[in-house]
Design an enzyme around this catalytic site. Structure first.
Site, PDB file in Angstrom:
ATOM      1  N   LYS A 281      -3.749  18.739  10.827  1.00 23.43           N
ATOM      2  CA  LYS A 281      -3.349  19.073  12.259  1.00 23.43           C
ATOM      3  C   LYS A 281      -4.677  19.360  13.245  1.00 23.43           C
ATOM      4  O   LYS A 281      -6.046  19.578  12.601  1.00 23.43           O
ATOM      5  CB  LYS A 281      -2.743  20.561  12.631  1.00 23.43           C
TER       6      LYS A 281
ATOM      7  N   GLU B 277      -5.051   9.115  20.170  1.00 20.39           N
ATOM      8  CA  GLU B 277      -4.268   8.532  19.255  1.00 20.39           C
ATOM      9  C   GLU B 277      -4.345   6.811  19.365  1.00 20.39           C
ATOM     10  O   GLU B 277      -3.547   6.210  18.959  1.00 20.39           O
ATOM     11  CB  GLU B 277      -2.697   8.913  19.487  1.00 20.39           C
TER      12      GLU B 277
ATOM     13  N   THR C 271      -5.683  16.030  18.175  1.00 18.14           N
ATOM     14  CA  THR C 271      -5.544  16.011  19.524  1.00 18.14           C
ATOM     15  C   THR C 271      -5.530  17.367  20.093  1.00 18.14           C
ATOM     16  O   THR C 271      -6.089  17.581  21.300  1.00 18.14           O
ATOM     17  CB  THR C 271      -3.987  15.698  19.929  1.00 18.14           C
ATOM     18  N   THR C 272      -5.200  18.440  19.344  1.00 16.31           N
ATOM     19  CA  THR C 272      -5.295  19.919  19.745  1.00 16.31           C
ATOM     20  C   THR C 272      -6.709  20.293  20.140  1.00 16.31           C
ATOM     21  O   THR C 272      -7.210  20.599  21.217  1.00 16.31           O
ATOM     22  CB  THR C 272      -4.935  20.846  18.783  1.00 16.31           C
TER      23      THR C 272
ATOM     24  N   ASN D 180      -5.879  13.487   8.138  1.00 16.68           N
ATOM     25  CA  ASN D 180      -4.183  13.737   8.110  1.00 16.68           C
ATOM     26  C   ASN D 180      -3.777  15.020   8.434  1.00 16.68           C
ATOM     27  O   ASN D 180      -2.772  15.213   8.317  1.00 16.68           O
ATOM     28  CB  ASN D 180      -3.978  13.392   6.559  1.00 16.68           C
TER      29      ASN D 180
ATOM     30  N   TRP E  75       6.899   3.530  14.497  1.00 15.25           N
ATOM     31  CA  TRP E  75       7.534   2.830  13.382  1.00 15.25           C
ATOM     32  C   TRP E  75       8.999   2.869  13.496  1.00 15.25           C
ATOM     33  O   TRP E  75       9.936   2.176  12.663  1.00 15.25           O
ATOM     34  CB  TRP E  75       6.856   3.528  11.934  1.00 15.25           C
TER      35      TRP E  75
END
Lengths: 177, 177
Positions: B19, B109, B22-23, B17, B74
């Protein structure tokens, strides 16, 4: 610098025993470079002769990723020299932070010299607290001292769930270094 | 491709959950690009009109980072269309994986369309298992299904320890996107 006016720089800390601490700092550097921001990464452990993927990439990008250490120091036979190199890296870090020239300053693997007792965590926090306010800072390394966690704005723990070294697979160039 | 002969490609999974998922995948991409490896990132959520730091950087580097989604779904009022776009991104992923042209394929993702029920995790694992063996794959996203964790070679959980949004500080360009 890009849109620096009025920006409040954040202190980001990537810690934990898993992969991705330095790698995510590189991702930040890449994104910021994409946006035309000025970035620098000073590396406290990687030795100045190292030329890993990030150094080759940085050269192609025209970005500074500067290894200033002596490699992993638990193998070292000259701790005084290691300590002096960590101090020199720290002094360079302070110069870069204070200059206000950078949008982002990455201090890679800075937790190790703090843990070894070569840098005082209070001194590190003082320098971060007194930097020009628009400068973002990214800190990486395992076992971040609680004072750094408390001081940082954004803290992520990279937690190892599964690691292929344990299945006898060696580190992969490009993927891991 | 670089030193691909005899290489066993790894499947890397960045979940959790916090950061950095992706980084860190971008950091891998940057390192590998530095080494002259061929890399691609397909993004399942970021919309094709997005032009974030990673897209600007990739353009400057001559690397493919391709947003193929519709943004975070969403908020969507057209789920059939979202699902169709996720399928199209997956079909593109399968083509890139099978081609054997890439040293590293990042599926950014990808856990979300799996969680939404738009992609079958068994189908994803079958495609990964039958890819040319030298291809490294990096998967990112929260809430990775257990089957993906079991299948991957290297799994890291990015765990949120402290996040500045909770102090009312908004996401920072360069640093976070």
């Amino acid at each position: 610098m890009v849109e620096a006016k009025g920006r409040r720089g954040l202190v980001v800390l990537n810690t934990g025993n898993g992969k991705g601490k330095t790698t995510a700092a590189l991702g930040i550097l890449m994104r910021a470079w994409g946006r035309g921001m000025k970035v620098v990464m000073l590396q406290f452990i990687k030795a100045s002769h190292h030329r890993f993927g990030e150094h080759k990439a940085a050269e192609k990008m025209g970005v500074e990723v500067i290894p200033m250490g002596r490699g992993f120091t638990w193998l070292s036979k000259d701790l005084d020299r290691d300590k002096a190199m960590a101090r020199a890296c720290w002094e360079e870090a302070v110069r870069r932070l204070r200059s206000g020239e950078y949008d982002i300053v990455v201090l890679d693997e800075i937790t190790y010299p703090i843990r070894y007792g070569w840098l005082d965590v209070g001194e590190v926090i003082d320098a971060l607290a007194s930097r020009p306010p628009h400068v973002h800072v990214v800190l990486t390394g395992r076992n971040a001292p609680q004072e750094l966690v408390d001081f940082a704005d954004l803290v992520t723990e990279m937690r190892e769930v599964k690691h292929p070294f344990k299945q006898g697979i060696r580190a992969q160039p490009g993927l891991e270094y």
